[in-house]
Design an enzyme around this catalytic site. Structure first.
Site, PDB file in Angstrom:
ATOM      1  CG  HIS A  59       3.036  -0.348 -34.084  1.00  0.00           C
ATOM      2  ND1 HIS A  59       4.070  -0.795 -34.748  1.00  0.00           N
ATOM      3  CD2 HIS A  59       2.796  -1.460 -33.012  1.00  0.00           C
ATOM      4  CE1 HIS A  59       4.820  -1.415 -33.868  1.00  0.00           C
ATOM      5  NE2 HIS A  59       4.221  -1.972 -32.819  1.00  0.00           N
ATOM      6  CD  GLU A  63      -0.837   0.560 -27.720  1.00  0.00           C
ATOM      7  OE1 GLU A  63      -0.202   0.039 -26.904  1.00  0.00           O
ATOM      8  OE2 GLU A  63      -1.409   0.301 -28.643  1.00  0.00           O
ATOM      9  CG  ASP A  64       4.047   2.244 -25.854  1.00  0.00           C
ATOM     10  OD1 ASP A  64       3.139   2.131 -25.050  1.00  0.00           O
ATOM     11  OD2 ASP A  64       4.653   1.237 -26.532  1.00  0.00           O
TER      12      ASP A  64
END
Length: 179
Positions: A59, A63-64
């Protein structure tokens, strides 16, 4: 459930998050977070759906890390990609805009993404309940609890076990929720 597919997913995520650390005093490896989110889903929420557990493990990768949605789809399929997409913030936006969008988007997520979001919030709030991250004030932590309750409001009706655990944390921190 195909355990090999799940282990492949954990391996992929661990490699992507290799050099990342949590913001706690011990600077624990970041991979503990997505594994912990999947554990909450499997152990506390009774989720055994492979795609949901894979999405929990993945998840935060887009994003990271340098992971792309296309890479996730190629490795783990369209369903997993779609769930991850549903829970991924657009990091090009300012922080407050991302937070506002999470509140607005929560009720529109697909059911499997709602499960991942609930488990993610539960994991993060439990962490915050135990220890305020480096560089955070008590006020910032309290604001995170308030914001988290607004996100959870849009996820209500998804999983009673996780929602009950979240409600206990909100009550402990004086956050009034609509149930």
């Amino acid at each position: 459930m195909d355990l090999v597919e799940l282990v492949d997913c954990v391996d992929f995520s661990a490699k992507k998050h290799t050099n990342q650390r949590r913001k706690n005093a011990a600077e624990t490896p970041y991979i503990n977070h997505p594994i912990g989110v999947a554990r909450i889903l499997a152990k506390e929420a009774g989720v055994s759906d492979l795609a949901t557990l894979q999405a929990a493990i993945l998840h935060d990768t887009v994003e990271d890390t340098d992971t792309t949605f296309e890479e996730i789809e190629k490795q783990f399929g369209k369903e997993v990609r779609d769930i991850v997409d549903d829970v991924t913030d657009d990091k090009s936006l300012p922080k407050m805009e991302r937070k506002r969008r999470q509140i607005e988007h929560a009720s529109h997520c697909c059911p499997k993404a709602k499960l991942v979001k609930l488990a993610d919030k539960l994991y993060n709030l439990r962490d915050l309940d135990q220890e305020i991250p480096r560089g955070w004030t008590k006020e910032r932590a309290q604001e995170y609890f308030q914001w988290g309750s607004q996100v959870v409001q849009g996820l209500r009706g998804t999983n009673k076990e996780m929602e009950a655990s979240l409600d206990k944390l909100f009550k402990k921190h004086g956050v009034v929720t609509e149930t």
